[in-house]
Design an enzyme around this catalytic site. Structure first.
Site, PDB file in Angstrom:
ATOM      1  N   SER A 115       3.198  -7.135  -3.271  1.00 36.57           N
ATOM      2  CA  SER A 115       2.611  -8.834  -2.668  1.00 36.57           C
ATOM      3  C   SER A 115       2.469  -8.968  -4.376  1.00 36.57           C
ATOM      4  O   SER A 115       2.733  -7.892  -5.624  1.00 36.57           O
ATOM      5  CB  SER A 115       1.352  -8.536  -2.503  1.00 36.57           C
ATOM      6  OG  SER A 115       0.452  -9.201  -2.704  1.00 36.57           O
ATOM      7  N   TYR A 139      -6.767  -5.390  -0.508  1.00 35.09           N
ATOM      8  CA  TYR A 139      -5.110  -5.267  -0.305  1.00 35.09           C
ATOM      9  C   TYR A 139      -4.051  -5.135  -1.046  1.00 35.09           C
ATOM     10  O   TYR A 139      -2.745  -4.887  -0.476  1.00 35.09           O
ATOM     11  CB  TYR A 139      -5.043  -6.149   0.593  1.00 35.09           C
ATOM     12  CG  TYR A 139      -3.753  -7.273   0.461  1.00 35.09           C
ATOM     13  CD1 TYR A 139      -2.904  -6.831   1.933  1.00 35.09           C
ATOM     14  CD2 TYR A 139      -2.937  -8.064  -0.606  1.00 35.09           C
ATOM     15  CE1 TYR A 139      -1.178  -7.056   1.911  1.00 35.09           C
ATOM     16  CE2 TYR A 139      -2.082  -8.536   0.004  1.00 35.09           C
ATOM     17  CZ  TYR A 139      -1.379  -8.310   0.996  1.00 35.09           C
ATOM     18  OH  TYR A 139       0.518  -8.789   0.988  1.00 35.09           O
ATOM     19  N   LYS A 143      -1.558  -1.678  -1.587  1.00 36.66           N
ATOM     20  CA  LYS A 143       0.098  -2.410  -1.862  1.00 36.66           C
ATOM     21  C   LYS A 143       0.500  -1.561  -2.852  1.00 36.66           C
ATOM     22  O   LYS A 143       1.451  -1.267  -3.189  1.00 36.66           O
ATOM     23  CB  LYS A 143       0.460  -3.773  -2.104  1.00 36.66           C
ATOM     24  CG  LYS A 143       0.234  -4.615  -1.114  1.00 36.66           C
ATOM     25  CD  LYS A 143       1.597  -4.269   0.308  1.00 36.66           C
ATOM     26  CE  LYS A 143       1.284  -5.184   0.827  1.00 36.66           C
ATOM     27  NZ  LYS A 143       2.138  -5.085   1.809  1.00 36.66           N
TER      28      LYS A 143
END
Ligand code: NAD
Length: 325
Positions: A115, A139, A143
């Site tokens: 991402s 988040y 990643k």
């Protein structure tokens, strides 16, 4: 046979569709925590959780899997700050189970859904792959951790990987079969369409005083079909060429919140009720990708990522899904 984890989700289901069109066979592995069984239009299906290493290895053996596309993850920035434990367990520990299952069964190829959140605050625009990676939320952190694990597993165990760093996925299948249905929904395009059709009272603009031409935040939207197509190129590259690479996937052009709203009004013919709210913490004014690297090295070209095509395909899907039209 390609194992598609998270293949019942928004992007994974589009990837299954395009892989099938291009002659690949697929098996989806998804726990349906966020996805929809009916979005998986073709191929084999296993309902299972990334936490279950035996189920992963079992699916790989049963279907003769040769490569993996790994979409399965929890992917809400706000939720990740409230429930970090779940995000590390699912996105990092779950990913480790997947890699272990691959090592056990002799599968060495994986395409990973990363991402733009790995970059954090942009230091320069457009963002290139060499930009510093300083995620500003859990988040994005999960990643980045998994990307680092892939690097290490490539060095130590010979895993061949490509990590695709998506900017904002948007739009729906141009044939109208599948599209976005998240609960809760946090993405701008479906939220704006909800406001247009009265499924929510209005759309809130979080900050109208940014240093941008119309004061609202600018983001890079890439059509889900263009995103899905990149995975086919990545799988081909893993079979033949050099690997261990990181690629941005964006359209290279940014659109402001107000431009997205205007496009929705044009495409739907409906008025979008708008409320102006305060800025959200950690929202940069602009995020725009450079996708030159994947264009040059893998020959990727976005073909439906202009804003009106994104909106038009999203609207057709949205009306069918939520109004039965
Ligand atoms: N949508 C975007 O704009 C965007 C942007 C950047 C990166 N990504 C990444 O792309 C991937 C797909 O995103 P999406 O928008 O399609 O999300 P999504 O929530 O629609 O799909 C994720 C799928 O993974 C499944 N899943 C989650 N945890 C699982 C587990 N432990 N075991 C098995 N299945 C599990 C869910 O049920 C769901 O079907 C994610 O990894 C996300 O982080 C998405």
């Amino acid at each position: 046979m390609i194992l598609v984890t998270g293949g019942a989700g928004y992007i994974g289901s589009q990837c299954v569709k395009i892989l099938t069109e291009r002659g690949y066979r697929t098996v989806v592995f998804d726990n349906l925590s966020r996805g929809h069984r009916e979005m998986v239009l073709s191929g084999e299906w296993v309902q299972g959780d990334l936490g279950d290493g035996d189920a992963l290895a079992g699916a790989i053996r049963r279907y003769g899997v040769r490569a993996v596309v790994h979409f399965a993850a929890l992917a809400l920035v706000g939720e990740s700050e409230e429930r970090p434990h779940e995000y590390y367990m699912n996105n990092v520990r779950g990913g480790l189970h997947l890699l272990d299952a691959m090592l056990k069964t002799g599968v060495d190829r994986i395409v990973f859904s990363s991402s733009a959140a790995v970059y954090g605050e942009p230091a320069a625009l457009p963002i290139e792959e060499g930009h510093p990676t300083r995620p500003t939320n859990v988040y994005g952190g999960t990643k980045l951790i998994f990307e680092n694990i892939l690097r290490q597993y490539a060095r130590t165990y010979g895993i061949r990987f490509i990590s695709l760093r998506y900017f904002n996925a948007a739009g729906a299948d141009p044939e109208g079969a599948i599209g976005e249905d998240h609960a809760p929904e946090t993405h701008l395009v479906p939220l704006v369409l909800d406001a247009a059709m009265g499924r929510r009272p209005e759309i809130t603009i979080h900050g109208a005083d940014y240093d941008t031409p119309d004061g609202t935040c600018i983001r890079d939207y890439v059509h889900v079909r263009d995103l899905a197509a990149a995975h086919v190129l990545a799988l081909d590259r893993l079979e033949k060429g050099p690997c261990g690479e990181f690629y941005n996937l964006g359209s290279g052009s940014g659109f402001s919140v107000r431009e997205v709203i205007r496009s929705a009004e044009k495409v739907t013919g409906l008025k979008v009720p708008v409320k102006e709210g305060r800025r959200r913490a950690g929202d940069p004014a602009r995020l725009v990708a450079s996708s030159r690297k994947i264009e040059k090295e893998l020959g990727w070209k976005p073909v439906c990522s202009d804003l009106d095509t994104i909106m038009d395909t999203a609207w057709k899907w949205h009306r069918r899904r939520f109004e039965g039209k």
